[in-house]
Design a protein around this motif. Structure first.
Motif, PDB file in Angstrom:
ATOM      1  N   MET A 221      44.655  70.234 -16.130  1.00  0.00           N
ATOM      2  CA  MET A 221      45.189  69.221 -15.024  1.00  0.00           C
ATOM      3  C   MET A 221      45.280  68.011 -15.220  1.00  0.00           C
ATOM      4  O   MET A 221      45.965  67.135 -15.025  1.00  0.00           O
ATOM      5  N   VAL A 226      48.759  67.764 -13.246  1.00  0.00           N
ATOM      6  CA  VAL A 226      49.422  68.858 -12.188  1.00  0.00           C
ATOM      7  C   VAL A 226      48.040  69.785 -11.648  1.00  0.00           C
ATOM      8  O   VAL A 226      46.892  69.459 -11.723  1.00  0.00           O
ATOM      9  N   GLY A 227      48.481  70.556 -10.540  1.00  0.00           N
ATOM     10  CA  GLY A 227      47.633  71.112  -9.756  1.00  0.00           C
ATOM     11  C   GLY A 227      46.985  72.329 -10.557  1.00  0.00           C
ATOM     12  O   GLY A 227      47.506  72.719 -11.715  1.00  0.00           O
ATOM     13  N   ASP A 229      47.032  75.618  -9.964  1.00  0.00           N
ATOM     14  CA  ASP A 229      47.779  76.674  -9.949  1.00  0.00           C
ATOM     15  C   ASP A 229      48.673  76.358 -11.310  1.00  0.00           C
ATOM     16  O   ASP A 229      48.945  77.453 -12.199  1.00  0.00           O
ATOM     17  N   ASP A 230      49.417  75.438 -11.473  1.00  0.00           N
ATOM     18  CA  ASP A 230      50.241  75.095 -12.653  1.00  0.00           C
ATOM     19  C   ASP A 230      49.507  74.929 -13.745  1.00  0.00           C
ATOM     20  O   ASP A 230      50.121  75.365 -14.902  1.00  0.00           O
ATOM     21  N   ALA A 231      48.315  74.530 -13.942  1.00  0.00           N
ATOM     22  CA  ALA A 231      47.491  74.244 -14.948  1.00  0.00           C
ATOM     23  C   ALA A 231      47.135  75.999 -15.596  1.00  0.00           C
ATOM     24  O   ALA A 231      47.180  76.100 -16.787  1.00  0.00           O
ATOM     25  N   ALA A 233      48.970  78.561 -14.924  1.00  0.00           N
ATOM     26  CA  ALA A 233      50.362  79.142 -15.358  1.00  0.00           C
ATOM     27  C   ALA A 233      50.573  78.624 -16.505  1.00  0.00           C
ATOM     28  O   ALA A 233      50.967  79.558 -17.479  1.00  0.00           O
ATOM     29  N   ARG A 234      50.404  77.645 -17.005  1.00  0.00           N
ATOM     30  CA  ARG A 234      50.555  77.093 -18.487  1.00  0.00           C
ATOM     31  C   ARG A 234      49.477  77.510 -19.479  1.00  0.00           C
ATOM     32  O   ARG A 234      49.875  77.844 -20.423  1.00  0.00           O
ATOM     33  N   ARG A 262      52.875  66.797 -21.626  1.00  0.00           N
ATOM     34  CA  ARG A 262      53.791  66.978 -20.560  1.00  0.00           C
ATOM     35  C   ARG A 262      54.996  67.190 -21.044  1.00  0.00           C
ATOM     36  O   ARG A 262      56.111  67.062 -20.282  1.00  0.00           O
TER      37      ARG A 262
END
Length: 263
Positions: A221, A226-227, A229-231, A233-234, A262
């Motif tokens: 994050m 990012v938030g 959830d996105d972290a 997902a990555r 990024r």
């Protein structure tokens, strides 16, 4: 712990030979003998040891080669215990992919029996998980919810090295083990540490692997801006792309061997 199961009149393949069968001369239709084996299996165990002991008992009682227990959680299931390294690996695969019988059982609040991951409906329902599971030597997976459909706190996942289903009696025994597992997890003492943001302080250190994933998500994050959830997902995407588990990648992130940018 060594529990000698009764002979299996049907010659079911896998691990234990499972006494709790209905039909075909079921010697234990009400599950009383299975309940006695469970009681002996956990006798003398500390509260934190009970989930692992119950995974071992499940392998003794049922025609499976491994068992694991995971709790429902935001983002990824929390793996608590497993009967073997293979079972732990299969649980990590499902957590990494966010897919598999465990995830379906959590969503449905009902047992999910994937009887043949090598072909047919089950292989098509979870194609990536099925491929990775068979590569790891598992051909069938049975996921039994912990709790009810309204309050499902996790799953007991059972693994077998050959295709095949569970009889009604064997499923009954699996439900008994899952029921005892649920009670045991709810009875775990709450930790004295400050409550975690996800409310899982009551795990009292059992889910150390999950803590590592959360630490890595926090670092990602910060790296990406990012938030959560996105972290996550990555993290999962990187693990999938390199044929690894999310836990493996998380440990590399924490050790500064892997960094996300990024681009």
């Amino acid at each position: 712990m060594a529990v000698r199961p009764r002979d299996d009149p049907g010659g079911a393949p896998g691990g234990g030979q499972g006494p709790g069968r209905t039909g075909d001369g079921d010697p234990d239709p009400d599950g009383a003998w299975a309940a006695d084996v469970i009681a002996r299996g956990v006798r003398g165990a500390e509260p934190g040891e009970v989930p692992g002991r119950l995974c071992e008992v499940a392998v003794e009682l049922l025609p499976v080669t491994g068992a694991s227990v995971s709790l429902r959680s935001e983002g990824m299931p929390v793996q608590l215990s497993a009967s073997s390294a293979q079972a732990a690996h299969l649980a990590q695969i499902q957590a990494t992919l966010g897919d598999g019988p465990c995830q379906s059982a959590l969503a449905d609040g009902a047992p999910v029996l994937a009887c043949d991951l090598t072909s047919g409906r089950d292989a098509g329902r979870w194609p990536v998980f099925a491929q990775q599971a068979t590569e790891a030597g598992v051909r069938a997976v049975y996921a039994v919810p912990l709790g009810s459909g309204a309050v499902c706190v996790g799953t007991l996942d059972l693994y077998r090295d050959r295709p095949g289903g569970l009889t009604e009696g064997q499923l009954h025994v699996a439900r008994i083990v899952a029921g005892v597992m649920t009670v045991a997890l709810m009875a775990l003492p709450h930790g004295d540490e400050p409550e975690n943001p996800d409310g899982e302080d009551w795990l009292s250190g059992l889910a150390t692997d999950h803590d590592e994933v959360y630490r890595a998500v926090g670092m990602i994050m910060a790296q990406l801006g990012v938030g959560a959830d996105d972290a996550l997902a990555r993290l999962r995407a990187d693990a999938f792309a390199h044929g690894r588990t999310a836990l493996d990648v998380a440990r590399d992130v924490i050790a500064h061997r892997t960094r996300f940018d990024r681009s």
